[in-house]
Design a protein around this motif. Structure first.
Motif, mmCIF file in Angstrom:
data_model
loop_
_atom_site.group_PDB
_atom_site.id
_atom_site.type_symbol
_atom_site.label_atom_id
_atom_site.label_comp_id
_atom_site.label_asym_id
_atom_site.label_seq_id
_atom_site.Cartn_x
_atom_site.Cartn_y
_atom_site.Cartn_z
ATOM 1 N N THR A 93 -6.998 4.072 -4.686
ATOM 2 C CA THR A 93 -8.121 4.146 -3.760
ATOM 3 C C THR A 93 -8.645 5.578 -3.724
ATOM 4 O O THR A 93 -7.907 6.533 -4.003
ATOM 5 C CB THR A 93 -7.701 3.715 -2.348
ATOM 6 O OG1 THR A 93 -6.594 4.525 -1.920
ATOM 7 C CG2 THR A 93 -7.282 2.256 -2.344
ATOM 8 N N ASP A 94 -9.896 5.721 -3.372
ATOM 9 C CA ASP A 94 -10.549 7.022 -3.368
ATOM 10 C C ASP A 94 -10.249 7.745 -2.058
ATOM 11 O O ASP A 94 -10.617 7.272 -0.974
ATOM 12 C CB ASP A 94 -12.059 6.844 -3.555
ATOM 13 C CG ASP A 94 -12.771 8.159 -3.807
ATOM 14 O OD1 ASP A 94 -12.096 9.201 -3.875
ATOM 15 O OD2 ASP A 94 -14.011 8.130 -3.939
ATOM 16 N N GLY A 115 -2.828 3.827 -3.077
ATOM 17 C CA GLY A 115 -3.316 2.656 -3.774
ATOM 18 C C GLY A 115 -2.446 1.447 -3.544
ATOM 19 O O GLY A 115 -1.378 1.528 -2.911
ATOM 20 N N TYR A 151 0.868 -1.179 0.000
ATOM 21 C CA TYR A 151 0.000 0.000 0.000
ATOM 22 C C TYR A 151 0.900 1.223 0.000
ATOM 23 O O TYR A 151 1.670 1.452 0.957
ATOM 24 C CB TYR A 151 -0.904 -0.012 1.224
ATOM 25 C CG TYR A 151 -2.054 0.964 1.122
ATOM 26 C CD1 TYR A 151 -3.025 0.812 0.144
ATOM 27 C CD2 TYR A 151 -2.164 2.029 2.003
ATOM 28 C CE1 TYR A 151 -4.081 1.694 0.046
ATOM 29 C CE2 TYR A 151 -3.221 2.917 1.915
ATOM 30 C CZ TYR A 151 -4.176 2.740 0.927
ATOM 31 O OH TYR A 151 -5.220 3.616 0.820
#
Length: 896
Positions: free
Chosen positions: A38-39, A369, A12
């Motif tokens: 990722t948001d 992300g 990550y």
């Protein structure tokens, strides 16, 4: 293969990008296809995002492209696939990503706007021209058909007194109405209406001059139009119709339509208004066709026809010129449509990803992300090189986010061969991160279990040939997809081409084991049996009821068929009993092996994740229970197969000299237990083959008692195994809950942590994203969950073992169906000694075989093999609650 055994390592990471270089960085990362963003703005709606205006511009470009595609498809043109990219034509340097992307969209918008305007203008002009052209065509048809109508009526006036009115003949004439209206041409000399009797008296006097209107309408509206005319005018009109031979293209849709010309005679202004309203309601256009009798000069009507024909030719020439211009423009657009589409999809995808970033600092964007660990170095290098090329060195960073992380997604490295098997597993559920991937085993066991049910050399060869055909034609299919788009169903068939090949190979292999080829046995080697009265092993004819004896001593090389089932069994009277016994036992053995393998995979998962509770308190009781009952059952089957029962029966017989095998005195009336030299106990002493089903039932229902033992001390051994299996159940039921209870009771409340991510009851309620979250363990909840798991396992082992008998049942059904088709169709035809009858029978045999055995039975065996993996195998270790890794990829945008 290691990346298919467990998920690839994931990290990550956090990205810090300059806003000027963000577009180009995301573009390069999309080509790398190794990072799933990722948001970071979940609280914002789609219309509040930073780059929403660029997404809207891309949506507008997509709308224009859909309009262009519709025009291209209207001409039946093929979309050209180009290898060069649009940026090569619009930008020559990349000083900044924002400048290049803005210039790209601006240029594309201007270009598509220009082409859209041209198409709209040409379409508008084409619609107008088509409308005018259709009017001229219809007017010409009305002139020609109207002239014929009027000429025919004029000729009929001098030669006939009566003509037929189709309206009155079809519907009858009405009586005189209350308002005084009556049929126009009633015959006063008859006692009923002239229209009702079909009469029409042609009158040309001035006071009886009829009016007429000529028009055109759709051919399928003729019946309703005619009916409406008659009912609205109460029969006070006379209509004639004539079909237009050539279809007329609709100006709006372009579809050809067949129409008819009509002429209606009437004598009233009121009726004229009624007819006009009816024509308007039906969309029928009326044209002013003059009556050449009234003009007094028939040549004037011919002049009008010639003028209309000339105008029609001019209008057609202009219309064709307009079509040529549209075709030329659409041809140019078809050559560039693919690159435009790719650019718009790519830009839209990039801006969607940029909307996931957060602007914490002015001029900088931050994103997070998941990235494949092996691609981290390449991603960092791409970001650094992109910033350096724009003189922004040092303004970027890609670093690993400190723990704890969210639940990582699962990613496997698959190829064209393994893709179909991985999709099978993912359809049931995606594996957890680092969980053993069942697809690795499915790639081997699925085709083989299918082959066990479908085992036939001929039918398997058909599947193999089908798979090879798909493999050979796959390149041509990919070329067709790139130009015409992908068909989802056909794409799935081509994606499973390697699976079909392996299924066909396994079916052929098992077919050789069963010695079945279209329900016929193959004498590939010399049989190990000799029939009474036959000269050879399989040659010649044998009388019904003849016995078969081994051609060599039992156990010797000559008595063993080299591979598969001896063909002598296929013509024996106890063929069905033999194959049922063999296939049933084989199905149970393979079922036990696969289920035991699933339990071992559960233990390997527990060891990998360091979960001691699962390994010692779940895996160990499960494997002990399995070995004590079900693996032991498979051992009994092999034991029975390995024993020389001829010798054992000899050991339990009384010789001619009145002595047993161990030289004890005996008589024929003595029991087998008394005569048996083995003295294993039970009723047979071990000298007779046992009934395994009864033995297996008695293990649980009558412990310690074995009527037909196969080895010494079998009863005691089975009792011990049953006791151990029963003792493992309480351990499986209570071990893990008690361990969790004492572990958490011995820790302070503030230090209480989850045992591992493998505890199923806590997996869903634990959020790794919140490092301060604590797991609340309820002993009762864990106990209830473990109770359910224990019941499912214990009962599931019994039901799953029985479920594997479908391998025997479907194999039996397949063989019997093939045998019925052969005997009832082909064998009957061959016994008739007629070539024509054989040809017809073979055609029927081929169709039935293809429809039932190569289609229906293929699908049935396929689904049953799939069920054995999803239910019987995967439920022993597979959690299937993972998340699929979906990286940002530009290469697949055009396919989507």
């Amino acid at each position: 293969m290691g990346s298919w055994w467990r998920s690839r390592d994931m990290k990550y990471v956090s990205l810090i990008l300059s806003e000027d270089a963000a577009h180009e960085c995301v573009h390069n990362l999309g080509e790398l296809s190794a990072l799933q963003f990722t948001d970071l703005n979940p609280e914002q709606t789609a219309f509040q995002r930073r780059y929403v205006k660029y997404v809207k511009r891309c949506d507008e470009l997509e709308r224009k492209l859909r309009f262009i595609l519709k025009e291209i498809e209207a001409f039946g043109l093929q979309i050209s696939s180009t290898s060069h990219t649009y940026e090569m034509e619009t930008t020559t340097s990349k000083t900044t990503a924002s400048r290049s992307s803005a210039l790209l969209l601006d240029t594309l918008e201007a270009e598509l706007e220009e082409y859209e305007t041209q198409l709209l203008e040409l379409n508008t002009y084409s619609n107008e021209l088509t409308h005018k052209y259709n009017e001229k065509v219809e007017f010409q048809e009305c002139l020609e058909k109207g002239r014929k109508f009027l000429a025919a009526e004029a000729d009929g006036a001098s030669s006939k007194l009566d003509t037929v009115n189709p309206l009155s003949s079809a519907y009858g004439a009405p009586a005189i109405s209350e308002d005084g209206m009556q049929p126009l041409l009633a015959d006063a000399t008859r006692g009923h209406s002239g229209l009702a009797s079909g009469g029409f008296k042609h009158v040309i006097e001035g006071e009886m001059k009829f009016s007429s209107t000529v028009g055109i309408l759709k051919a399928d509206e003729k019946s309703r139009f005619e009916r409406m005319l008659f009912r609205s005018t109460r029969g006070n009109c006379f209509a004639r119709f004539a079909e237009v031979e050539r279809p007329i293209a609709d100006a709006a849709t372009g579809r050809p339509e067949f129409k008819i010309v009509f002429i209606v005679f009437f004598k009233s202004e009121v009726i004229s208004a009624i007819i006009n309203k009816i024509c308007d309601a039906f969309g029928a256009r009326q044209y002013p066709v003059p009556d050449h009798l009234t003009l007094g000069n028939a040549s004037q009507l011919g002049l009008i026809v010639r003028e209309t024909t000339s105008e029609l030719a001019d209008a057609r020439e202009v219309l064709l010129k307009n079509r040529e211009l549209r075709l030329a423009l659409c041809s140019r657009l078809a050559r560039r449509y693919s690159e435009w589409k790719a650019v718009v999809l790519r830009e839209k995808a990039i801006y969607h990803v940029l909307n996931l970033f957060r602007a914490d600092v002015s001029g900088m964007l931050r994103g997070e992300g998941w990235i494949v660990a092996s691609a981290e170095v390449d991603a960092r290098a791409l970001i650094s090189q992109t910033h350096a090329a724009m003189d922004l060195a040092g303004a970027s960073m890609l670093s690993q986010v400190p723990l704890p992380w969210p639940v990582p997604p699962t990613s496997f490295d698959v190829n064209e061969f393994t893709y179909a098997f991985q999709e099978f597993v993912d359809t049931y559920g995606v594996p957890r991160y680092k969980e053993i991937n069942p697809a690795l085993f499915t790639a081997v066991t699925f085709p083989f279990l299918f082959g066990m049910m479908y085992g036939d050399i001929g039918h398997g060869a058909c599947i193999l040939l089908g798979g090879i055909y798909l493999l050979i034609t796959h390149p041509a299919y990919r070329r067709c997809v790139s130009s015409a788009g992908e068909n989802e169903m056909l794409g799935g068939v081509y994606a499973s081409r390697y699976m079909l090949i392996t299924m066909g190979l396994c079916a052929i292999y098992v077919g050789f084991v069963y010695n079945d080829c279209f329900s016929l046995a193959l004498a590939l080697f010399d049989s190990g049996y000799l029939w009474e009265g036959s000269k050879g092993s399989v040659a010649g004819s044998v009388d019904g009821g003849a016995g078969a004896n081994l051609s060599a001593p039992y156990g010797s090389t000559g008595s063993i068929y080299p591979f598969g089932v001896d063909p002598a069994w296929h013509i024996s009277s106890n063929e069905l009993l033999f194959f049922n016994s063999m296939k049933m036992k084989t199905a149970v053995i393979f079922g036990v092996v696969q289920m035991t393998g699933g339990i071992f995979l559960k233990g390997l998962n527990a060891l990998y994740f360091g979960d001691r509770a699962v390994f010692w308190l779940e895996f160990m009781p499960m494997i002990i229970f399995d070995f004590c009952l079900f693996v032991y059952m498979a051992v009994l089957i092999f034991t029975k197969w390995a024993i020389n029962w001829d010798r054992r029966q000899l050991m339990g017989s009384c010789g001619i000299d009145g002595l047993t095998f161990d030289q004890r005195p005996c008589s024929d009336g003595d029991s087998l237990k008394h005569k048996c030299a083995l003295n294993f106990g039970g009723e047979t002493g071990g000298c007779a083959p046992p009934n395994l089903i009864n033995q297996l039932i008695n293990i649980a229902l009558n412990p310690g008692v074995v009527d037909e033992p196969m080895y010494s001390g079998q009863g005691s051994a089975q009792s011990a195994l049953l006791a151990i299996a029963f003792l493992s159940v309480p351990v499986l039921l209570l071990g893990k809950p008690v361990y969790i209870y004492f572990q958490h009771a011995s820790q302070p409340a503030s230090a209480s942590q989850p045992i591992s991510t493998q505890i199923e009851t806590d997996q869903d309620s634990t959020s790794s994203e919140d490092p301060k979250s604590e797991e609340v363990h309820s002993f009762s909840e864990v106990l209830i969950h473990q109770c359910i798991e224990t019941i499912e396992f214990v009962l599931g082992m019994v039901s799953n073992t029985a479920s594997y008998l479908r391998l025997w049942a479907l194999s039996l059904a397949h063989t019997e169906l093939a045998q019925v088709f052969w005997e009832k169709i082909m064998r009957t035809a061959m016994n008739a000694n007629s070539i024509f009858f054989v040809f017809v029978a073979y055609s029927i045999f081929a169709v039935v075989t293809a429809a039932v055995l190569l289609a229906m039975d293929l699908l049935e065996c396929f689904l049953h093999a799939l069920r054995l993996h999803w239910v019987e195998f995967q439920n022993k270790f597979y959690k299937a609650d993972g998340t699929r890794f979906t990286p940002f990829t530009l290469g697949q945008l055009s396919d989507k």
